[in-house]
Write a protein that holds these residues in place. Structure first.
Motif, PDB file in Angstrom:
ATOM      1  N   LYS A  18      28.558  44.222  37.359  1.00 18.48           N
ATOM      2  CA  LYS A  18      29.185  42.984  36.908  1.00 18.48           C
ATOM      3  C   LYS A  18      29.053  41.920  37.993  1.00 18.48           C
ATOM      4  CE  LYS A  18      31.081  43.927  32.859  1.00 18.48           C
ATOM      5  NZ  LYS A  18      30.820  43.112  31.647  1.00 18.48           N
ATOM      6  N   THR A  19      29.238  40.692  37.578  1.00 19.87           N
ATOM      7  CA  THR A  19      29.168  39.548  38.485  1.00 19.87           C
ATOM      8  C   THR A  19      30.581  39.137  38.883  1.00 19.87           C
ATOM      9  OG1 THR A  19      27.140  38.814  37.419  1.00 19.87           O
ATOM     10  CG2 THR A  19      28.330  37.188  38.753  1.00 19.87           C
ATOM     11  N   ARG A  20      30.706  38.640  40.099  1.00 20.95           N
ATOM     12  CA  ARG A  20      32.008  38.145  40.561  1.00 20.95           C
ATOM     13  C   ARG A  20      32.625  37.192  39.535  1.00 20.95           C
ATOM     14  NH1 ARG A  20      31.028  35.496  46.253  1.00 20.95           N
ATOM     15  NH2 ARG A  20      29.045  35.121  45.240  1.00 20.95           N
ATOM     16  N   GLY A  21      33.925  37.355  39.311  1.00 20.93           N
ATOM     17  CA  GLY A  21      34.639  36.502  38.389  1.00 20.93           C
ATOM     18  C   GLY A  21      34.690  37.025  36.967  1.00 20.93           C
TER      19      GLY A  21
ATOM     20  N   LEU B 133      36.768  39.656  38.798  1.00 25.19           N
ATOM     21  CA  LEU B 133      36.226  40.658  39.714  1.00 25.19           C
ATOM     22  C   LEU B 133      35.847  40.060  41.070  1.00 25.19           C
ATOM     23  CD1 LEU B 133      34.022  42.678  37.227  1.00 25.19           C
ATOM     24  CD2 LEU B 133      35.932  43.595  38.592  1.00 25.19           C
ATOM     25  N   LEU B 134      36.162  40.840  42.094  1.00 22.96           N
ATOM     26  CA  LEU B 134      35.791  40.521  43.472  1.00 22.96           C
ATOM     27  C   LEU B 134      34.779  41.543  43.963  1.00 22.96           C
ATOM     28  CD1 LEU B 134      39.382  39.942  44.897  1.00 22.96           C
ATOM     29  CD2 LEU B 134      37.794  38.204  44.042  1.00 22.96           C
ATOM     30  N   LEU B 135      34.027  41.158  44.987  1.00 24.88           N
ATOM     31  CA  LEU B 135      33.064  42.106  45.549  1.00 24.88           C
ATOM     32  C   LEU B 135      33.767  43.392  45.988  1.00 24.88           C
ATOM     33  CD1 LEU B 135      30.793  39.786  47.715  1.00 24.88           C
ATOM     34  CD2 LEU B 135      30.361  40.660  45.406  1.00 24.88           C
TER      35      LEU B 135
ATOM     36  N   ASP C 183      36.018  44.953  44.630  1.00 23.25           N
ATOM     37  CA  ASP C 183      36.390  45.856  43.531  1.00 23.25           C
ATOM     38  C   ASP C 183      35.307  46.891  43.278  1.00 23.25           C
ATOM     39  OD1 ASP C 183      37.840  43.079  41.686  1.00 23.25           O
ATOM     40  OD2 ASP C 183      38.784  44.462  43.123  1.00 23.25           O
ATOM     41  N   SER C 184      34.180  46.746  43.935  1.00 23.04           N
ATOM     42  CA  SER C 184      33.106  47.729  43.800  1.00 23.04           C
ATOM     43  C   SER C 184      33.609  49.087  44.285  1.00 23.04           C
ATOM     44  CB  SER C 184      31.890  47.316  44.627  1.00 23.04           C
ATOM     45  OG  SER C 184      31.344  46.114  44.142  1.00 23.04           O
TER      46      SER C 184
ATOM     47  N   VAL D  84      29.994  45.222  41.816  1.00 28.80           N
ATOM     48  CA  VAL D  84      30.209  43.797  41.603  1.00 28.80           C
ATOM     49  C   VAL D  84      29.246  43.041  42.519  1.00 28.80           C
ATOM     50  CG1 VAL D  84      31.866  41.907  41.623  1.00 28.80           C
ATOM     51  CG2 VAL D  84      32.623  44.224  41.051  1.00 28.80           C
TER      52      VAL D  84
END
Lengths: 114, 115
Positions: B13-16, B81-83, B85-86, B114
């Motif tokens: 997923k992409t940030r945000g 999402l934040l980095l 959260d990976s 992310v």
């Protein structure tokens, strides 16, 4: 608050050698203690658990653990390690207050040399 | 018995963005817990669901939310999402009537990346 300490980050043993992984806990009452194993990128598999009674607990895959209240320890042992035992091992305590929330130690990565 | 099943196994997923992860508990289990395991770290408790209610929560922001359905399956939602959260997200199921210390069965996890 409960906590779990696994002093050894990495351990390397030769195949066929004996193994002991250390675990110390901080807990006010009789703890519920667990050992889990995790292969890379996989979920956690329960090896054994201690609730009460006999302080020497037998688990799967030939593992055993001994609960020592006086030392606040729950060390995992295996008399003869196999190459397939290479994995990450986590000690965990079940949090008091119910609901069985698990608090994990930082884990010990076991490498096995042929 | 299929045990605990999680889907998807991997996700980028992409940030945000927002993400939803799914978990089906082991047959007969009524309680679902979610854990986050960052790379090289131990699992950290996010929250637990029982009788379709959040029963206990760890130290995670409100961006993390969940749901439990009448069939005991569960979803974990993460918004914005934040980095950081990976991680590998693990679902564990158990039986509430098993009492304190009852065994939790873990799924194989969902690996969220992310970017």
């Amino acid at each position: 608050a409960q906590s779990v300490t696994q002093p050894d980050i990495h351990i390397t043993v030769s195949e066929g050698a004996s193994l002991e992984l250390r675990c110390n806990y901080s807990y006010g009452a009789t703890p519920y203690l667990f050992w889990y194993v995790q292969s890379p990128g996989q979920g956690l598999q329960l090896l054994l658990k201690y609730f009460s009674g006999d302080t020497l607990v037998q688990g799967i895959k030939g593992f055993e653990a001994e609960f020592k209240r006086s030392q606040s320890s729950f060390n995992l042992r295996k008399p003869s390690v196999h190459w397939s035992d290479a994995a990450e091992y986590f000690c965990a305590v079940g949090e008091s207050g119910g609901y069985n929330k698990l608090i994990f130690g930082a884990g010990t990565r076991l490498a096995v040399h042929p | 018995d299929a045990g605990v099943t999680q889907s998807p196994t991997h996700l980028i997923k992409t940030r945000g963005q927002q993400v939803t992860l799914r978990c089906s508990p082991k047959s007969g289990h009524d309680t679902v817990s979610w854990y986050q395991q960052a790379l090289g770290q131990e699992p950290q408790f996010i929250f637990q669901y029982y009788e379709e209610e959040e029963r206990q929560r760890g130290n995670f922001p409100d961006r993390f939310s969940g749901h439990q359905f009448p069939n005991y399956s569960s979803e974990l939602n993460v918004n914005a999402l934040l980095l950081g959260d990976s991680a590998l997200y693990l679902c564990a199921s158990s039986l509430s009537s098993g009492g304190l210390g009852t065994e939790a069965f873990f799924g194989q996890g969902t690996r969220l990346t992310v970017v």
